[in-house]
Scaffold this motif. Structure first.
Motif, PDB file in Angstrom:
ATOM      1  N   ARG A  72      81.970  83.474  85.150  1.00 37.36           N
ATOM      2  CA  ARG A  72      81.343  83.470  86.476  1.00 37.36           C
ATOM      3  C   ARG A  72      80.187  84.468  86.517  1.00 37.36           C
ATOM      4  O   ARG A  72      79.121  84.169  87.066  1.00 37.36           O
ATOM      5  CB  ARG A  72      82.391  83.817  87.532  1.00 37.36           C
ATOM      6  CG  ARG A  72      81.859  83.847  88.929  1.00 37.36           C
ATOM      7  CD  ARG A  72      82.983  84.074  89.917  1.00 37.36           C
ATOM      8  NE  ARG A  72      82.468  84.208  91.272  1.00 37.36           N
ATOM      9  CZ  ARG A  72      83.237  84.364  92.323  1.00 37.36           C
ATOM     10  NH1 ARG A  72      84.548  84.396  92.203  1.00 37.36           N
ATOM     11  NH2 ARG A  72      82.708  84.489  93.516  1.00 37.36           N
ATOM     12  N   PHE A  73      80.391  85.638  85.933  1.00 39.65           N
ATOM     13  CA  PHE A  73      79.323  86.641  85.906  1.00 39.65           C
ATOM     14  C   PHE A  73      78.144  86.157  85.057  1.00 39.65           C
ATOM     15  O   PHE A  73      76.991  86.318  85.451  1.00 39.65           O
ATOM     16  CB  PHE A  73      79.845  87.973  85.388  1.00 39.65           C
ATOM     17  CG  PHE A  73      80.739  88.701  86.353  1.00 39.65           C
ATOM     18  CD1 PHE A  73      80.369  88.876  87.682  1.00 39.65           C
ATOM     19  CD2 PHE A  73      81.946  89.228  85.943  1.00 39.65           C
ATOM     20  CE1 PHE A  73      81.188  89.558  88.573  1.00 39.65           C
ATOM     21  CE2 PHE A  73      82.770  89.916  86.824  1.00 39.65           C
ATOM     22  CZ  PHE A  73      82.393  90.078  88.141  1.00 39.65           C
ATOM     23  N   PHE A  74      78.421  85.552  83.898  1.00 39.43           N
ATOM     24  CA  PHE A  74      77.329  85.022  83.075  1.00 39.43           C
ATOM     25  C   PHE A  74      76.529  83.979  83.852  1.00 39.43           C
ATOM     26  O   PHE A  74      75.299  83.997  83.851  1.00 39.43           O
ATOM     27  CB  PHE A  74      77.867  84.386  81.787  1.00 39.43           C
ATOM     28  CG  PHE A  74      78.279  85.355  80.711  1.00 39.43           C
ATOM     29  CD1 PHE A  74      77.788  86.639  80.649  1.00 39.43           C
ATOM     30  CD2 PHE A  74      79.169  84.947  79.728  1.00 39.43           C
ATOM     31  CE1 PHE A  74      78.162  87.519  79.646  1.00 39.43           C
ATOM     32  CE2 PHE A  74      79.555  85.810  78.715  1.00 39.43           C
ATOM     33  CZ  PHE A  74      79.052  87.096  78.675  1.00 39.43           C
ATOM     34  N   GLU A  75      77.223  83.066  84.492  1.00 43.60           N
ATOM     35  CA  GLU A  75      76.550  81.992  85.229  1.00 43.60           C
ATOM     36  C   GLU A  75      75.663  82.533  86.344  1.00 43.60           C
ATOM     37  O   GLU A  75      74.590  81.998  86.611  1.00 43.60           O
ATOM     38  CB  GLU A  75      77.594  81.031  85.803  1.00 43.60           C
ATOM     39  CG  GLU A  75      76.975  79.815  86.456  1.00 43.60           C
ATOM     40  CD  GLU A  75      78.022  78.812  86.921  1.00 43.60           C
ATOM     41  OE1 GLU A  75      77.896  78.345  88.063  1.00 43.60           O
ATOM     42  OE2 GLU A  75      78.952  78.510  86.153  1.00 43.60           O
ATOM     43  N   ALA A  76      76.101  83.597  86.975  1.00 40.69           N
ATOM     44  CA  ALA A  76      75.337  84.179  88.080  1.00 40.69           C
ATOM     45  C   ALA A  76      74.182  85.054  87.595  1.00 40.69           C
ATOM     46  O   ALA A  76      73.228  85.285  88.341  1.00 40.69           O
ATOM     47  CB  ALA A  76      76.263  85.008  88.972  1.00 40.69           C
ATOM     48  N   ALA A  77      74.249  85.537  86.354  1.00 42.88           N
ATOM     49  CA  ALA A  77      73.287  86.531  85.892  1.00 42.88           C
ATOM     50  C   ALA A  77      72.058  85.958  85.200  1.00 42.88           C
ATOM     51  O   ALA A  77      70.963  86.487  85.340  1.00 42.88           O
ATOM     52  CB  ALA A  77      73.984  87.502  84.941  1.00 42.88           C
ATOM     53  N   PHE A  78      72.249  84.897  84.412  1.00 39.31           N
ATOM     54  CA  PHE A  78      71.105  84.392  83.647  1.00 39.31           C
ATOM     55  C   PHE A  78      71.291  82.928  83.300  1.00 39.31           C
ATOM     56  O   PHE A  78      72.394  82.395  83.329  1.00 39.31           O
ATOM     57  CB  PHE A  78      70.881  85.211  82.362  1.00 39.31           C
ATOM     58  CG  PHE A  78      71.946  85.024  81.326  1.00 39.31           C
ATOM     59  CD1 PHE A  78      71.829  84.052  80.348  1.00 39.31           C
ATOM     60  CD2 PHE A  78      73.074  85.832  81.316  1.00 39.31           C
ATOM     61  CE1 PHE A  78      72.816  83.876  79.389  1.00 39.31           C
ATOM     62  CE2 PHE A  78      74.069  85.667  80.357  1.00 39.31           C
ATOM     63  CZ  PHE A  78      73.938  84.690  79.397  1.00 39.31           C
ATOM     64  N   THR A  79      70.171  82.322  82.935  1.00 36.10           N
ATOM     65  CA  THR A  79      70.164  80.954  82.421  1.00 36.10           C
ATOM     66  C   THR A  79      69.165  80.902  81.272  1.00 36.10           C
ATOM     67  O   THR A  79      68.258  81.732  81.188  1.00 36.10           O
ATOM     68  CB  THR A  79      69.815  79.938  83.536  1.00 36.10           C
ATOM     69  OG1 THR A  79      69.987  78.628  83.029  1.00 36.10           O
ATOM     70  CG2 THR A  79      68.416  80.122  84.054  1.00 36.10           C
ATOM     71  N   ILE A  80      69.351  79.928  80.406  1.00 29.49           N
ATOM     72  CA  ILE A  80      68.429  79.735  79.287  1.00 29.49           C
ATOM     73  C   ILE A  80      67.809  78.351  79.464  1.00 29.49           C
ATOM     74  O   ILE A  80      68.515  77.340  79.432  1.00 29.49           O
ATOM     75  CB  ILE A  80      69.160  79.852  77.931  1.00 29.49           C
ATOM     76  CG1 ILE A  80      69.830  81.230  77.813  1.00 29.49           C
ATOM     77  CG2 ILE A  80      68.183  79.613  76.781  1.00 29.49           C
ATOM     78  CD1 ILE A  80      70.768  81.373  76.635  1.00 29.49           C
TER      79      ILE A  80
END
Length: 154
Positions: A72-80
């Motif tokens: 959840r934190f990864f999804e909210a923090a950045f995208t490639i």
């Protein structure tokens, strides 16, 4: 949210803190649902009356519930940009350093430790995820998380 346009742009961040997420609240309902999903009904998590007399004065989140917030934190923090798929690849090290009382707000600091190629067209990222509780004096969880991403521009 940060958007990386390529794996090369992401690679330039190795050794750096890439993001600090927004705070999210860990509710008693989430704790109860996690207990149902995993079968871990220990009183410290699901019995507010008994937990009030325990060492933390209230119920606390399961350590593995805290850990499960990483995606959840990864999804909210950045995208490639251009990535077609991301997957969790595992963990190298995890420590639960402080409890997360029900109703607490937590966030994550994400530091990119390493980035290496992953065939056929992806990368494997090693992240240090440091989760903190609002008002806490030490992290609630520190984990070295491995994630793979496929399909973005090199």
């Amino acid at each position: 949210m940060k958007t990386f346009q390529s794996y090369s742009e992401l690679a330039a961040c190795v050794g750096q803190e890439v993001a600090v997420t927004d705070w999210i609240t860990v509710t008693q309902q989430q704790i109860d649902l996690f207990a149902e999903a995993t079968g871990d009904h220990q009183w410290i998590h699901v019995d507010p009356q008994r937990a009030a007399q325990g060492p933390f004065g209230t119920t606390i989140a399961h350590g593995f519930l805290t850990l499960s917030l990483i995606p959840r934190f990864f999804e909210a923090a950045f995208t490639i940009a251009g990535a077609r798929m991301g997957v969790n690849y595992g963990l190298n090290r995890v420590r639960f350093m402080a409890p997360v009382p029900a109703g607490s707000r937590v966030r994550a600091r994400l530091m990119l430790m390493a980035l290496e190629p992953a065939a056929p067209d992806g990368v494997q990222m090693t992240w240090q995820v440091t989760m903190e509780r609002e008002g806490g004096d030490k992290p609630v969880c520190v984990a070295e998380s491995l994630a793979r991403n496929y399909g973005a521009a090199p």
